[in-house]
Structure formats: structure tokens, C-alpha cells
Design a protein around this motif. Structure first.
Motif, PDB file in Angstrom:
ATOM      1  N   ALA A   2      21.797  38.078  57.790  1.00 55.68           N
ATOM      2  CA  ALA A   2      22.959  37.198  57.720  1.00 55.68           C
ATOM      3  C   ALA A   2      23.386  36.946  56.278  1.00 55.68           C
ATOM      4  O   ALA A   2      24.590  36.889  55.986  1.00 55.68           O
ATOM      5  CB  ALA A   2      22.659  35.872  58.421  1.00 55.68           C
ATOM      6  N   TYR A   5      25.350  39.950  55.071  1.00 53.74           N
ATOM      7  CA  TYR A   5      26.716  39.874  55.592  1.00 53.74           C
ATOM      8  C   TYR A   5      27.537  38.853  54.805  1.00 53.74           C
ATOM      9  O   TYR A   5      28.689  39.093  54.465  1.00 53.74           O
ATOM     10  CB  TYR A   5      26.724  39.464  57.067  1.00 53.74           C
ATOM     11  CG  TYR A   5      26.211  40.500  58.027  1.00 53.74           C
ATOM     12  CD1 TYR A   5      26.486  41.857  57.864  1.00 53.74           C
ATOM     13  CD2 TYR A   5      25.466  40.129  59.130  1.00 53.74           C
ATOM     14  CE1 TYR A   5      26.022  42.800  58.765  1.00 53.74           C
ATOM     15  CE2 TYR A   5      25.000  41.060  60.044  1.00 53.74           C
ATOM     16  CZ  TYR A   5      25.274  42.392  59.849  1.00 53.74           C
ATOM     17  OH  TYR A   5      24.819  43.310  60.751  1.00 53.74           O
ATOM     18  N   LEU A  44      35.505  38.906  59.308  1.00 56.70           N
ATOM     19  CA  LEU A  44      34.592  39.518  60.273  1.00 56.70           C
ATOM     20  C   LEU A  44      33.132  39.399  59.813  1.00 56.70           C
ATOM     21  O   LEU A  44      32.248  39.050  60.603  1.00 56.70           O
ATOM     22  CB  LEU A  44      34.956  40.975  60.506  1.00 56.70           C
ATOM     23  CG  LEU A  44      36.241  41.232  61.291  1.00 56.70           C
ATOM     24  CD1 LEU A  44      36.550  42.727  61.350  1.00 56.70           C
ATOM     25  CD2 LEU A  44      36.154  40.649  62.688  1.00 56.70           C
ATOM     26  N   LEU A  45      32.891  39.674  58.545  1.00 58.07           N
ATOM     27  CA  LEU A  45      31.530  39.561  58.019  1.00 58.07           C
ATOM     28  C   LEU A  45      31.053  38.112  58.012  1.00 58.07           C
ATOM     29  O   LEU A  45      29.885  37.836  58.304  1.00 58.07           O
ATOM     30  CB  LEU A  45      31.455  40.169  56.622  1.00 58.07           C
ATOM     31  CG  LEU A  45      31.534  41.700  56.583  1.00 58.07           C
ATOM     32  CD1 LEU A  45      31.797  42.192  55.164  1.00 58.07           C
ATOM     33  CD2 LEU A  45      30.268  42.312  57.154  1.00 58.07           C
ATOM     34  N   LEU A  48      29.895  37.351  61.470  1.00 55.90           N
ATOM     35  CA  LEU A  48      28.562  37.898  61.747  1.00 55.90           C
ATOM     36  C   LEU A  48      27.473  37.039  61.115  1.00 55.90           C
ATOM     37  O   LEU A  48      26.437  36.783  61.726  1.00 55.90           O
ATOM     38  CB  LEU A  48      28.468  39.336  61.232  1.00 55.90           C
ATOM     39  CG  LEU A  48      29.277  40.381  61.992  1.00 55.90           C
ATOM     40  CD1 LEU A  48      29.217  41.733  61.279  1.00 55.90           C
ATOM     41  CD2 LEU A  48      28.771  40.509  63.423  1.00 55.90           C
ATOM     42  N   LYS A  51      26.521  33.809  62.946  1.00 54.44           N
ATOM     43  CA  LYS A  51      25.760  33.896  64.188  1.00 54.44           C
ATOM     44  C   LYS A  51      24.385  33.249  64.021  1.00 54.44           C
ATOM     45  O   LYS A  51      23.834  32.724  64.978  1.00 54.44           O
ATOM     46  CB  LYS A  51      25.606  35.350  64.637  1.00 54.44           C
ATOM     47  CG  LYS A  51      26.891  35.957  65.167  1.00 54.44           C
ATOM     48  CD  LYS A  51      26.727  37.439  65.398  1.00 54.44           C
ATOM     49  CE  LYS A  51      26.564  37.734  66.865  1.00 54.44           C
ATOM     50  NZ  LYS A  51      26.540  39.202  67.108  1.00 54.44           N
ATOM     51  N   THR A  52      23.849  33.312  62.802  1.00 51.30           N
ATOM     52  CA  THR A  52      22.513  32.744  62.580  1.00 51.30           C
ATOM     53  C   THR A  52      22.474  31.660  61.506  1.00 51.30           C
ATOM     54  O   THR A  52      21.567  30.835  61.520  1.00 51.30           O
ATOM     55  CB  THR A  52      21.499  33.852  62.209  1.00 51.30           C
ATOM     56  OG1 THR A  52      21.985  34.573  61.083  1.00 51.30           O
ATOM     57  CG2 THR A  52      21.289  34.811  63.361  1.00 51.30           C
TER      58      THR A  52
END
Length: 105
Positions: A2, A5, A44-45, A48, A51-52
């Protein structure tokens, strides 16, 4: 992963912020397309990474990377002033980014 990203999202954030200057109000095709692609890649990155990562941490680090990188490139590429106060403030932002990175779960 993460954080990787998020780092790349921040780099694309810098790319689109600086790219805006070169689009000349979106009147130049190639810089406008590259800027738009950088915007999309950045978001977009970031998505991502979030997400965590906690949203507050991720968003603050993302904007911080963009802010610091854009300010530095503004100085280097665009001849913006590099006053002591401005550089000190950039340093404070970097300290905040690092603090959030090491305080994140």
C-alpha cells in the motif's frame, strides 16, 4: 504494498499539478492528455493504497507528497522563489508525512 502504491500516487499527483502549468489552460493537446492521465493514475493508485491504509493517513501523505514535490519543482523548473521560510515550510510538511508514515498501523 500500500505504501508503494501511495508513493507512486503522490508522484503522479506531482505530475498532474506541474502538468497543469504546461497545458496553458488545456489549450495544448499533448500536455493536456498527459496531465489527465496523471490525474487518473494518481487517483487509482490512491484508491488501491486506501484498501489497507487509514483514509486520513493515506490522503494526508498523498497530498503531502504532491505538495512538497510540486513546490520543489516549481522552484527548480518554473523559477519560483526559494526563500528560507518557504523551504522551512516544505521541511515541516516532510516531517508531517514521515510522522504519519511511522504512526500508521
Amino acid at each position: 504494498m500500500a505504501w508503494v502504491y501511495l508513493a507512486f500516487a503522490g508522484l503522479f499527483e506531482i505530475g498532474w499539478a506541474i502538468g497543469l502549468k504546461y497545458t496553458e489552460g488545456f489549450t495544448r493537446l499533448v500536455p493536456s492528455l498527459l496531465t489527465a492521465l496523471s490525474m487518473i493514475a494518481s487517483v487509482l493508485l490512491l484508491g488501491l493504497a486506501l484498501k489497507t491504509l487509514p483514509v486520513g493517513t493515506g490522503y494526508a501523505v498523498w497530498t503531502g507528497i504532491g505538495t512538497v514535490g510540486t513546490a520543489i519543482l516549481g522552484i527548480v523548473l518554473l523559477g519560483e522563489p526559494a526563500t528560507l521560510m518557504r523551504l522551512a515550510c516544505i521541511g515541516l510538511i516532510v516531517a508531517g508525512i514521515l510522522g504519519l508514515k511511522f504512526a500508521a498501523p
